[in-house]
Every structure is written in C-alpha cells, then in structure tokens.
Design a protein around this motif. Structure first.
Motif, PDB file in Angstrom:
ATOM      1  N   GLN A  53       4.326  -2.767  -9.423  1.00 35.52           N
ATOM      2  CA  GLN A  53       3.668  -4.970  -9.242  1.00 35.52           C
ATOM      3  C   GLN A  53       2.536  -5.282  -8.902  1.00 35.52           C
ATOM      4  O   GLN A  53       2.453  -5.079  -8.124  1.00 35.52           O
ATOM      5  CB  GLN A  53       4.876  -5.846  -8.203  1.00 35.52           C
ATOM      6  CG  GLN A  53       4.794  -7.024  -9.173  1.00 35.52           C
ATOM      7  CD  GLN A  53       6.049  -7.747  -8.115  1.00 35.52           C
ATOM      8  OE1 GLN A  53       7.042  -7.669  -7.955  1.00 35.52           O
ATOM      9  NE2 GLN A  53       5.954  -9.227  -9.136  1.00 35.52           N
TER      10      GLN A  53
ATOM     11  N   CYS B  21      18.211  -2.057  -1.669  1.00 33.80           N
ATOM     12  CA  CYS B  21      17.391  -2.685  -1.951  1.00 33.80           C
ATOM     13  C   CYS B  21      17.338  -3.380  -3.263  1.00 33.80           C
ATOM     14  O   CYS B  21      16.678  -2.337  -4.028  1.00 33.80           O
ATOM     15  CB  CYS B  21      16.080  -2.442  -1.239  1.00 33.80           C
ATOM     16  SG  CYS B  21      14.702  -3.857  -1.632  1.00 33.80           S
ATOM     17  N   ARG B  22      17.319  -4.460  -3.720  1.00 29.76           N
ATOM     18  CA  ARG B  22      17.471  -4.681  -5.044  1.00 29.76           C
ATOM     19  C   ARG B  22      15.676  -4.818  -6.020  1.00 29.76           C
ATOM     20  O   ARG B  22      15.585  -3.948  -6.854  1.00 29.76           O
ATOM     21  CB  ARG B  22      18.063  -6.373  -5.056  1.00 29.76           C
ATOM     22  CG  ARG B  22      19.350  -6.531  -5.412  1.00 29.76           C
ATOM     23  CD  ARG B  22      19.250  -5.881  -6.932  1.00 29.76           C
ATOM     24  NE  ARG B  22      20.919  -5.299  -6.948  1.00 29.76           N
ATOM     25  CZ  ARG B  22      21.633  -4.556  -7.676  1.00 29.76           C
ATOM     26  NH1 ARG B  22      20.425  -4.225  -8.600  1.00 29.76           N
ATOM     27  NH2 ARG B  22      22.582  -4.120  -7.320  1.00 29.76           N
ATOM     28  N   GLU B  23      15.662  -4.730  -4.870  1.00 30.03           N
ATOM     29  CA  GLU B  23      13.576  -4.228  -5.035  1.00 30.03           C
ATOM     30  C   GLU B  23      13.625  -3.002  -5.588  1.00 30.03           C
ATOM     31  O   GLU B  23      12.107  -2.492  -6.043  1.00 30.03           O
ATOM     32  CB  GLU B  23      12.722  -5.328  -3.929  1.00 30.03           C
ATOM     33  CG  GLU B  23      12.303  -6.622  -4.395  1.00 30.03           C
ATOM     34  CD  GLU B  23      12.286  -7.428  -5.501  1.00 30.03           C
ATOM     35  OE1 GLU B  23      10.954  -6.667  -6.120  1.00 30.03           O
ATOM     36  OE2 GLU B  23      12.604  -8.290  -5.922  1.00 30.03           O
TER      37      GLU B  23
ATOM     38  N   ALA C 101      12.373  -0.634  -2.855  1.00 30.73           N
ATOM     39  CA  ALA C 101      11.332  -0.369  -2.718  1.00 30.73           C
ATOM     40  C   ALA C 101      11.257   1.215  -2.381  1.00 30.73           C
ATOM     41  O   ALA C 101      10.666   1.551  -2.097  1.00 30.73           O
ATOM     42  CB  ALA C 101      11.008  -1.020  -1.009  1.00 30.73           C
TER      43      ALA C 101
ATOM     44  N   THR D  81       9.200   2.019  -6.174  1.00 27.17           N
ATOM     45  CA  THR D  81       8.589   0.468  -5.921  1.00 27.17           C
ATOM     46  C   THR D  81       7.842   0.461  -5.206  1.00 27.17           C
ATOM     47  O   THR D  81       7.326   1.070  -4.258  1.00 27.17           O
ATOM     48  CB  THR D  81       9.291  -0.994  -6.650  1.00 27.17           C
ATOM     49  OG1 THR D  81      10.322  -1.306  -5.885  1.00 27.17           O
ATOM     50  CG2 THR D  81      10.053   0.508  -7.872  1.00 27.17           C
TER      51      THR D  81
ATOM     52  N   TYR E 232       4.418  -2.853  -4.568  1.00 26.46           N
ATOM     53  CA  TYR E 232       3.833  -4.066  -4.462  1.00 26.46           C
ATOM     54  C   TYR E 232       1.535  -4.285  -4.794  1.00 26.46           C
ATOM     55  O   TYR E 232       1.562  -3.680  -2.823  1.00 26.46           O
ATOM     56  CB  TYR E 232       4.578  -5.654  -4.108  1.00 26.46           C
ATOM     57  CG  TYR E 232       3.217  -6.122  -4.247  1.00 26.46           C
ATOM     58  CD1 TYR E 232       3.633  -7.019  -5.496  1.00 26.46           C
ATOM     59  CD2 TYR E 232       3.192  -7.172  -3.442  1.00 26.46           C
ATOM     60  CE1 TYR E 232       2.243  -8.280  -5.509  1.00 26.46           C
ATOM     61  CE2 TYR E 232       2.346  -8.506  -3.494  1.00 26.46           C
ATOM     62  CZ  TYR E 232       1.764  -8.505  -5.107  1.00 26.46           C
ATOM     63  OH  TYR E 232       2.031 -10.024  -5.270  1.00 26.46           O
TER      64      TYR E 232
ATOM     65  N   CYS F 202       6.852  -4.651  -1.241  1.00 30.12           N
ATOM     66  CA  CYS F 202       7.379  -5.606  -1.903  1.00 30.12           C
ATOM     67  C   CYS F 202       7.012  -6.845  -1.645  1.00 30.12           C
ATOM     68  O   CYS F 202       5.827  -6.857  -0.913  1.00 30.12           O
ATOM     69  CB  CYS F 202       8.646  -5.948  -1.980  1.00 30.12           C
ATOM     70  SG  CYS F 202       9.469  -6.903  -0.640  1.00 30.12           S
TER      71      CYS F 202
ATOM     72  N   TYR G 286       7.427 -10.230  -1.566  1.00 32.12           N
ATOM     73  CA  TYR G 286       7.992 -11.186  -0.262  1.00 32.12           C
ATOM     74  C   TYR G 286       7.719 -10.298   0.997  1.00 32.12           C
ATOM     75  O   TYR G 286       7.338 -11.382   1.783  1.00 32.12           O
ATOM     76  CB  TYR G 286       9.316 -10.611  -0.711  1.00 32.12           C
ATOM     77  CG  TYR G 286       9.488 -10.941  -1.214  1.00 32.12           C
ATOM     78  CD1 TYR G 286      10.635 -12.680  -1.614  1.00 32.12           C
ATOM     79  CD2 TYR G 286      10.702 -10.001  -2.184  1.00 32.12           C
ATOM     80  CE1 TYR G 286      11.144 -12.680  -3.037  1.00 32.12           C
ATOM     81  CE2 TYR G 286      11.537 -10.908  -3.527  1.00 32.12           C
ATOM     82  CZ  TYR G 286      11.462 -11.731  -3.893  1.00 32.12           C
ATOM     83  OH  TYR G 286      12.542 -12.419  -5.021  1.00 32.12           O
TER      84      TYR G 286
ATOM     85  N   LYS H  24      17.632  -9.771  -0.292  1.00 34.17           N
ATOM     86  CA  LYS H  24      17.742  -8.621  -1.943  1.00 34.17           C
ATOM     87  C   LYS H  24      18.725  -7.714  -1.238  1.00 34.17           C
ATOM     88  O   LYS H  24      19.459  -7.076  -1.920  1.00 34.17           O
ATOM     89  CB  LYS H  24      16.336  -8.078  -2.257  1.00 34.17           C
ATOM     90  CG  LYS H  24      15.744  -8.936  -2.932  1.00 34.17           C
ATOM     91  CD  LYS H  24      15.841  -9.455  -4.068  1.00 34.17           C
ATOM     92  CE  LYS H  24      15.275 -10.185  -4.927  1.00 34.17           C
ATOM     93  NZ  LYS H  24      15.679 -10.206  -6.760  1.00 34.17           N
TER      94      LYS H  24
END
Length: 360
Positions: free
Chosen positions: A38, A273-275, A277, A280, A282, A292, A294, A353
């Motif tokens: 992201q 974790c829904r993100e 991480a 993924t 950021y 992430c 947040y 999350k």
C-alpha cells in the motif's frame, strides 16, 4: 553544460519481466513474496470526513505528495508483490504523476488498485483511468443517500454517484473490461440500517463488488460509539443481521458484498491480522516503511507521549536503505513473527483488525 534532468520513472533499468519469467509464474503459480504494497501517493485530501484524523488532527497534519524519485525506489519490492494499492491518508487522484505511478507498477506486472473520494473525477481523468491499466477503482461511502452519507463532510453523495456514472460510461465506451468499480463502504453504528439499501445502489451504479468495513481508527474521543467493539455483543449481532441480509440480496443479483466484524477473540492464526501484515506493508509519501497504515499517520504531535507517536512503527526509509533490506531487517521480522503469538507488539494488541473474523 547543464543536462536535462532525467525522469526517475523512466530509468532504463526498470524493465518488464521477460516472457520466460512471466510463463514460469503462470505455469507454476505465483511465487511473489508480498501480497500487496500500500503506497501513500499523497496525504492531501479535499474531504473533511468527521471520523478521519485528517479532519480531527488538522493542526498537526502533514500534507505532501510522494516524489517520483521515492516511488521509483520501490521497483525492487514491486517486482516481488502481487498488488500495488495506490492510496493512503489522502485522495490519490490529486497527485499529478498518479498515472505514471500506475504505469511503472504495471511494468513490474503488479495488479494496481486505488480508493478515491470521487471529487476529482472528470471525463479526462476517467479516460486516463481506463487507459492506464488500473484494475480496481473503489469509491468511499458511509451511506446510501445524502443523509446517511453526511459524515463525509465536503464529499456529497450526489457527487460520488456522478463520478461513478461517468467512469462507468467511459469504461463501457472504451471496452475497459479489465477495470472493476467497487464501493469501499464504512458502516458507522449510528447509520447501520443504510447498508440494506446497498444492493439497490449497486444495481443503480452497476457496481461489481462492495467491501464493508467498520471504524478501526478512533480519530477523536467519543467516536468509539460509531465502532463495533469486540465486547459489544448486541450491537454486533444487529450489524451482522443487517449485513447478511444485504449480502444475500446482492448475491441474488449477481453482485458481491463482503464484510467482516470484530469478535470477542482474536482472529485465527491463519489470519492473525486483517491487514495481513505478514505479507503486506505500507509505504508513506516520504518513503517510510511501516506494517500498516494505522501505525504511521502523517502527523507531528508536539507531545512525545501522544498516541500517534507511541503507536508509530517505522522500520526504515526506502530513500536511505534498500527496501528489501528493510523488510528483512531483524526488527521488522520480529514484529511480523509476534503477530502469530498471543502477545503481538503493543499497538496491535487491541487493534480491531486483530479481532475481525469472516462471518459464516
């Protein structure tokens, strides 16, 4: 003699994968290390949404565009990622080089998506979007009419609807079958019944899919009443019932509506974790790498003990280090490994999350 400044996004080293690389990935399945990067291309935003830190922390907000040199530094990581999502704490279509960023990500053979408030849309931008290779454009909403969407101050429901219709018209005119138009719908507790009108809205605007989320970041005291906290059993049950009705109606019409809700217990180890991480990351507009969105708000609180400072987790800068070396650094690895334990890093322990689960 002064030479003309070279465009960092046109570096000859940025070559698309060879036909053999593409065939290997196609034949043996994806072997890319990351699911998604992201990228906060900008933190400028014309909206004044009541639940967003851009509004509630305006006095300490850092508005900036990502420099082309910064985005170019992501090339090595883009070649290892399935998707690039070009959006952070701002309106991505405000960036003057947005389409150039899309082109470079596509050259790395990444899927490319973005989320927009809809205020920037015009015919010229719609034409550029369809031609660019973007495969998903999501439009943000918190309601299904002007009244229920009122918390998105400065972003009228009618304007978002007009933007979607315009992009749909250009997509169909240009045979842009690759492009999907989604809704990114934030369900606020005070307006939860509005989700029942989502199937009709999806029909009206010919929306492929809607992803419904709940308020994860509490931008100001008192806003937790708009969230769905793990212990709020009755509130969550009502939301689940409404969402299941909406999802069922959407499915009957051949459309998709996805949602998750917090539960009293953390999500399963398979999805800690829904993100997500662990696969993924950021990257903010200045090139700072965080797990992430947040954990890296573009704010500068004067108080070093402010929540935003205490919760910030930045593991390196792509402008100072190789991005892959930051990802593989011991501190970043330790953060990801802790997500699979009962005691993750401090800011993750109560993050909604971590408690979001799919609803069967």
């Amino acid at each position: 003699m002064t030479g003309e400044k070279k465009d960092p996004l046109q570096d000859p080293r940025f070559r698309a994968p060879s036909i053999w690389q593409t065939l290997r990935e196609g034949l043996f399945g994806s072997r890319r290390m990351l699911e998604c990067i992201q990228v906060e291309v900008t933190s400028f935003c014309p909206g004044r949404c009541t639940y967003c830190p851009h509004t509630t922390q305006e006095s300490i907000w850092n508005s900036r565009h990502m420099a082309p040199e910064t985005f170019a530094r992501l090339w090595s990581l883009m070649r290892l990622s399935e998707r690039i999502h070009l959006q952070g704490w701002g309106e991505p279509f405000l960036h003057p080089r947005f389409m150039d960023f899309v082109r470079l990500a596509r050259k790395a053979e990444c899927s490319v998506s973005t989320t927009s408030c809809g205020l920037r849309m015009d015919e010229r931008l719609a034409e550029s979007i369809v031609a660019s290779g973007l495969d998903i454009v999501a439009f943000s909403l918190v309601g299904t009419d002007e009244e229920s969407n009122a918390p998105r101050a400065g972003v009228p429901f009618s304007r978002v609807s007009e933007s979607i219709r315009l992009l749909q018209a250009v997509r169909k005119k240009r045979m842009g079958v690759h492009l999907e138009i989604h809704l990114a719908y934030l369900m606020l507790a005070s307006r939860m019944e509005a989700v029942l009108r989502l199937p009709d809205l999806m029909d009206t605007l010919d929306i492929h899919a809607t992803v419904v989320s709940t308020l994860d970041y509490i931008a100001a005291p008192g806003m937790e009443t708009e969230a769905f906290l793990p212990h709020e059993t009755d509130k969550r049950k009502k939301a689940q019932s409404l969402l299941e009705q909406a999802a069922g109606q959407a499915a009957q019409r051949g459309r998709s509506l996805y949602f998750t809700l917090p539960s009293p217990l953390p999500a399963s180890k398979a999805v800690p974790c829904r993100e997500n991480a662990t696969k993924t990351l950021y990257v903010d507009a200045e090139g700072n790498m965080a797990p992430c969105i947040y954990l890296n708000l573009p704010v500068t609180p004067e108080d070093p003990l402010a929540q935003e400072n205490v919760n910030r987790r930045v593991f390196g800068s792509i402008m100072e280090q190789d991005p892959l070396s930051v990802w593989n650094s011991a501190p970043f690895k330790a953060f990801r490994e802790a997500l699979n334990t009962p005691i993750p890093d401090f800011p993750c322990r109560t993050c909604p999350k971590r408690f979001e689960n799919d609803i069967d």
